[in-house]
Design an enzyme around this catalytic site. Structure first.
Site, PDB file in Angstrom:
ATOM      1  N   THR A   1      22.322  -4.281  11.139  1.00 46.04           N
ATOM      2  CA  THR A   1      22.506  -3.012  11.849  1.00 46.04           C
ATOM      3  C   THR A   1      23.916  -2.474  11.637  1.00 46.04           C
ATOM      4  O   THR A   1      24.150  -1.280  11.763  1.00 46.04           O
ATOM      5  CB  THR A   1      22.245  -3.167  13.358  1.00 46.04           C
ATOM      6  OG1 THR A   1      23.024  -4.258  13.875  1.00 46.04           O
ATOM      7  CG2 THR A   1      20.774  -3.427  13.629  1.00 46.04           C
TER       8      THR A   1
ATOM      9  N   LYS B   1      31.114  -9.100  10.582  1.00 48.08           N
ATOM     10  CA  LYS B   1      29.841  -9.720  10.957  1.00 48.08           C
ATOM     11  C   LYS B   1      30.092 -11.208  11.145  1.00 48.08           C
ATOM     12  O   LYS B   1      31.149 -11.714  10.741  1.00 48.08           O
ATOM     13  CB  LYS B   1      28.770  -9.477   9.899  1.00 48.08           C
ATOM     14  CG  LYS B   1      29.200  -9.812   8.469  1.00 48.08           C
ATOM     15  CD  LYS B   1      28.141  -9.379   7.467  1.00 48.08           C
ATOM     16  CE  LYS B   1      28.203  -7.880   7.223  1.00 48.08           C
ATOM     17  NZ  LYS B   1      26.930  -7.198   7.398  1.00 48.08           N
ATOM     18  N   ARG B   2      29.147 -11.896  11.770  1.00 46.97           N
ATOM     19  CA  ARG B   2      29.367 -13.327  11.969  1.00 46.97           C
ATOM     20  C   ARG B   2      29.516 -14.010  10.610  1.00 46.97           C
ATOM     21  O   ARG B   2      28.960 -13.568   9.605  1.00 46.97           O
ATOM     22  CB  ARG B   2      28.241 -13.954  12.780  1.00 46.97           C
ATOM     23  CG  ARG B   2      26.897 -14.045  12.100  1.00 46.97           C
ATOM     24  CD  ARG B   2      25.842 -14.633  13.038  1.00 46.97           C
ATOM     25  NE  ARG B   2      24.509 -14.505  12.479  1.00 46.97           N
ATOM     26  CZ  ARG B   2      23.950 -15.391  11.670  1.00 46.97           C
ATOM     27  NH1 ARG B   2      24.623 -16.483  11.329  1.00 46.97           N
ATOM     28  NH2 ARG B   2      22.737 -15.203  11.202  1.00 46.97           N
TER      29      ARG B   2
ATOM     30  N   HIS C   1      13.600 -12.426  12.855  1.00 49.69           N
ATOM     31  CA  HIS C   1      14.872 -11.871  12.390  1.00 49.69           C
ATOM     32  C   HIS C   1      15.491 -12.660  11.242  1.00 49.69           C
ATOM     33  O   HIS C   1      16.607 -12.334  10.834  1.00 49.69           O
ATOM     34  CB  HIS C   1      15.878 -11.826  13.541  1.00 49.69           C
ATOM     35  CG  HIS C   1      15.662 -10.714  14.508  1.00 49.69           C
ATOM     36  ND1 HIS C   1      16.048  -9.417  14.268  1.00 49.69           N
ATOM     37  CD2 HIS C   1      15.079 -10.703  15.727  1.00 49.69           C
ATOM     38  CE1 HIS C   1      15.729  -8.663  15.305  1.00 49.69           C
ATOM     39  NE2 HIS C   1      15.135  -9.415  16.198  1.00 49.69           N
TER      40      HIS C   1
ATOM     41  N   LYS D   1      26.206 -14.303   3.976  1.00 51.54           N
ATOM     42  CA  LYS D   1      26.795 -12.969   4.136  1.00 51.54           C
ATOM     43  C   LYS D   1      27.955 -12.748   3.170  1.00 51.54           C
ATOM     44  O   LYS D   1      28.400 -11.639   2.970  1.00 51.54           O
ATOM     45  CB  LYS D   1      27.235 -12.761   5.589  1.00 51.54           C
ATOM     46  CG  LYS D   1      26.057 -12.723   6.560  1.00 51.54           C
ATOM     47  CD  LYS D   1      26.516 -12.567   7.991  1.00 51.54           C
ATOM     48  CE  LYS D   1      25.347 -12.609   8.972  1.00 51.54           C
ATOM     49  NZ  LYS D   1      24.506 -11.391   8.921  1.00 51.54           N
TER      50      LYS D   1
ATOM     51  N   LYS E   1      25.439   1.453  11.251  1.00 55.21           N
ATOM     52  CA  LYS E   1      26.537   2.029  12.043  1.00 55.21           C
ATOM     53  C   LYS E   1      27.632   2.578  11.143  1.00 55.21           C
ATOM     54  O   LYS E   1      28.167   3.676  11.385  1.00 55.21           O
ATOM     55  CB  LYS E   1      27.109   0.966  12.982  1.00 55.21           C
ATOM     56  CG  LYS E   1      26.136   0.490  14.032  1.00 55.21           C
ATOM     57  CD  LYS E   1      26.603  -0.817  14.664  1.00 55.21           C
ATOM     58  CE  LYS E   1      25.489  -1.474  15.451  1.00 55.21           C
ATOM     59  NZ  LYS E   1      25.803  -2.861  15.836  1.00 55.21           N
TER      60      LYS E   1
END
Length: 812
Positions: free
Chosen positions: A657, A549-550, A368, A555, A661
């Site tokens: 993911t 998100k974390r 991942h 990110k 969504k």
């Protein structure tokens, strides 16, 4: 002569093979209220009603659960065992009710008592079994396996306190323990008969050339089962969670009787710590030891359970790959290979090479991440201290792997620089290794495991992630789900490619208007919750721009908040211009020891404090960061979003993911060519995706350039103005130096290329505002996004795992 047991005979209130009538469901609910909860309807609180309702719905889950288990045994079917440190299953009451076809009758019966289902269900805590996408993916996959009729178990840990509960003090993240198990969990079936000893430490002894491991201590793994019902209630699988229980010999009764209570209980407390907290801080040696011990505890208990189940029906362990498939969800369970080899060799007298071949035939590994810290490396000293027998097995595997590479000057090793590489170990002991998006799999093959890939051509495959439409559309967004069903008919819930039938309706003004109404309804639902829970009022007509998100630098929440400051500065300079009202929504947790991520959280909250209290701009720009982002919040937030921020540095996000969504719920994406964004853009159409940023190849080239961060800043007056405002203390007037470290990083290193991508991100955000100003165009693009997201169903992902990795057929 014994009679066969049929669980249906226990059902007093329903017909087994059809949905209950309201009267039948009402009787079952009242029975549980009285006999399980011990309350009358007149005395019952919302908590009492929820517990009674949960037990009632659970009863209906037991029949398909038992039936599926019996069929698997009777037909001697191959089973899948999914090992994961995280399972973010969220709340189960509504999810199970929808999959069992009980939601409507449940709502109707509660209304007869003057109760709202939403009020009753709202008290259910999120199961604190994960942190982010890894755990949510595992939950989606469990639900899809049940829906697809794939016989399976999920194996995880029953964390008492989860990761942590997040709240903010003066903008800073504060961590406190989760308490989701403060009251009884109605979905939990305790299995005291399924308990396994797990050993740690100790010594190795040689006996006639065979290594005998004598662990220093042993902990009992106690099983807790939850049924996972597929959509339509035709099949159900099991999520088995292990809780760490001290064995009796860990308690020193003599010291306790002597009055030394703390010392007598210390070994017992250490045993329980194995299932206390998800991802304990590993910046200390003690934390590292606990992390490794925790991962082994999960893996050993699970593999012992798998072998026990197999041997109950079979004698030949060499046929294990014909009946067992074990999937390692990321590197955390990578010790499964050595553990399975150990059990085969040490306890079942299988020779070493045959044990390795058997284990490899059973195991699969899902990678991942490309991040080194997430691939996990444990020091040889720590491995020897905690798992000496496993280190010995890994050393033998390492020797074999080196020999396999032939005469090379610098072979890849499982053990190098006095560290065990768990990613390399997982690859070596698996017959298939998969990435989770097309781009990620390419990088896994070429950059992460190039030598492995050359030695084992065809072992690496791609299976792009997916999400379950039952949870993330039908449950989370009932108004949009109803619109879809009214437009194309039922059945899309298990055949998401049918959403393609929506495409022509993107040109239908009536459908576009109906979509707009459903989006506004979702916004009102979210803002109503936000106001009630956090006292935050938001305008429903604004563009809802979300990044949840974390927190991690790759990110790039930092890019988002820096642009937000730039946008605020522009509005301040020209408040009368035609600005699109915008709400910037953030959500996510930072690891407790991740200083930079926590500093970015504080910056976001500091900016929110200034922007939200600016009378000139607050009607045009708001910044909100609701604390403790989790599944239940996501179910409210994602349907409300207009814009999905998927802005990671290219080449660093494996898949994602959340991007799926959001798009499935009609949010348009602003993003880089990273992870599954590449495939989403291909499916929805480039014209319906706001693309910006450097590509993976350009990222590598830019990083190689000396002074790239300073050069990018010198080329952007807008970004320099933003950084100047931060440096001057505009957002931290009581501490002008709070963000000195962040600013220094931006000027002198900027590994994640925030400055390099800023101007292009700014351009793309301008395109977003232009499109949103044209509601007809925006709604057309949003409907096309929904229509073209069928590929990203977790059902498709599971079908690919079943055929490409597990070699398992559906039982349905």
């Amino acid at each position: 002569m014994s009679q066969s047991f049929d669980a249906r005979q226990l059902r007093e209130t329903t017909a087994a093979d059809s949905a209950p009538t309201p009267a039948q469901f009402r009787q079952a609910l009242l029975r549980h209220l009285q006999y399980t909860v011990g309350k009358s309807p007149q005395q019952a609180s919302l908590f009492d009603w929820r517990m009674a309702l949960s037990h009632t719905v659970r009863d209906y889950a037991v029949d398909p659960w038992f039936s599926s288990t019996r069929r698997t045994w009777d037909e001697d079917r191959k089973r899948v065992y999914y090992l994961s440190m995280e399972f973010l299953i969220g709340r189960l009451l509504e999810d199970q009710a929808i999959n069992l076809g009980l939601r409507d009758v449940m709502v109707q019966v509660l209304a007869e008592f003057g109760l709202s289902f939403d009020e009753v269900a709202d008290g259910e805590p999120d199961a604190a079994l994960g942190n982010g996408g890894l755990g949510r993916l595992a939950a989606c996959y469990l639900e899809s396996m049940a829906t697809m009729g794939c016989p399976a178990y999920g194996y995880g840990l029953r964390y008492e306190h989860g990761l942590f509960r997040q709240h903010f003090e003066n903008g800073r993240q504060i961590e406190t323990p989760e308490n989701w198990l403060a009251t009884d969990n109605p979905w939990d079936f305790t299995r005291p008969e399924a308990a396994y000893p797990v050993g740690f430490g100790g010594e190795l002894h040689d006996h006639d050339g065979t290594s005998i491991w004598s662990p220093r201590s042993k902990v009992l793994a106690s099983a807790h089962d939850t049924p996972v019902v597929g959509y339509g209630g035709q099949w159900a699988n099991t999520l088995r969670l292990w809780a760490a229980m001290p064995s009796a010999d860990l308690f020193d009764l003599d010291r306790f009787n002597a009055g030394d209570f703390a010392a007598a209980s210390e070994p017992e407390a250490l045993a329980r710590s194995l299932s206390r907290v998800l991802y304990p801080n590993d910046t200390t040696e003690g934390g590292k030891e606990l992390r490794l011990s925790q991962e082994y505890f999960l893996t050993s208990a699970s593999v012992q359970d798998i072998l026990r189940r197999y041997l109950a029906a079979h004698d030949d362990l060499l046929k294990l790959p014909e009946f067992v498939a074990i999937q390692m969800n990321d590197t955390h369970p990578a010790i499964a290979g050595p553990e399975l080899i150990r059990l085969l060799v040490d306890e079942h007298a299988v020779d070493f090479d045959t044990a390795v071949e058997t284990a490899t035939g059973v195991l699969g590994y899902t990678n991942h991440t490309l991040l080194p810290e997430a691939l996990e490396r444990w020091s040889v000293g720590l491995m020897r201290k905690v798992l000496p027998r496993h280190l010995q097995i890994i050393e033998t595997l390492d020797t074999q792997f080196i020999a396999m590479q032939g005469q090379v000057s610098d072979p890849v090793r499982l053990i190098s620089n006095d560290q065990v590489s768990m990613g390399d170990l997982a690859f070596t002991t698996s017959h298939k290794v998969n990435g989770v998006s097309a781009l990620h799999t390419e990088l896994v093959s070429q950059e992460l495991f190039p030598v492995h890939n050359e030695l084992h051509p065809g072992r690496i495959v791609n299976i792009t992630n997916g999400v379950t439409p039952r949870r993330w559309l039908k449950l989370a967004n009932p108004s949009l789900a109803a619109l879809i069903t009214d437009t194309i008919g039922a059945g899309w819930e298990t055949d998401l490619e049918r959403l393609r039938e929506l495409e022509p309706y993107a040109e239908d003004p009536a459908i576009r208007d109906a979509f707009g109404r459903s989006k506004r309804q979702a916004k009102e639902h979210f803002t109503g919750w936000l106001a009630a829970e956090h006292g935050i009022e938001l305008p429903a007509e604004a563009l809802y721009d979300a990044q949840v998100k974390r927190l991690h630098e790759y990110k790039r929440q930092l890019l988002n908040i820096l642009w937000t400051i730039a946008h605020w500065q522009r509005i301040k300079r020209d408040p009368q211009a035609s600005w699109v009202p915008r709400v910037k929504i953030f959500g996510g947790k930072a690891a407790p020891s991740y200083h930079m991520a926590k500093l970015i959280i504080q910056l976001i909250n500091d900016v929110a404090e200034v922007v939200n209290n600016d009378p000139e701009t607050r009607h045009l720009l708001r910044v909100v960061y609701p604390p403790n982002y989790g599944v239940s919040m996501a179910e409210k937030l994602i349907p409300a979003a207009d814009l999905s921020e998927q802005i990671s540095t290219a080449g660093m996000e494996a898949s994602g993911t959340g991007n799926m969504k959001f798009a499935l719920n009609g949010a348009l994406t602003i993003g880089t060519l990273d992870g599954a964004n590449v495939e989403i853009r291909k499916h929805v159409g480039a014209e319906n995706f706001f693309l910006f940023g450097l590509t993976t190849e350009q990222v590598a080239e830019r990083r190689a350039q000396q002074g790239h961060s300073r050069a990018a800043l010198e080329a952007s007056q807008t970004l320099r103005d933003v950084l100047q405002a931060i440096a001057e203390g505009t957002f931290s007037p009581e501490d002008h130096h709070r963000y000195d470290g962040l600013l220094e990083t931006m000027w002198n290193s900027d590994w994640f290329l925030v400055a390099s991508d800023f101007e292009d991100y700014d351009r793309a955000q301008g395109e977003v505002a232009d499109c949103y100003s044209d509601p007809e165009k925006w709604q057309r693009m949003a409907i096309l996004n929904i229509a073209r997201m069928g590929y990203f169903s977790s059902d498709r992902s599971i079908r690919e795992y079943m055929s490409q990795i597990w070699d398992v057929e559906s039982a349905l």
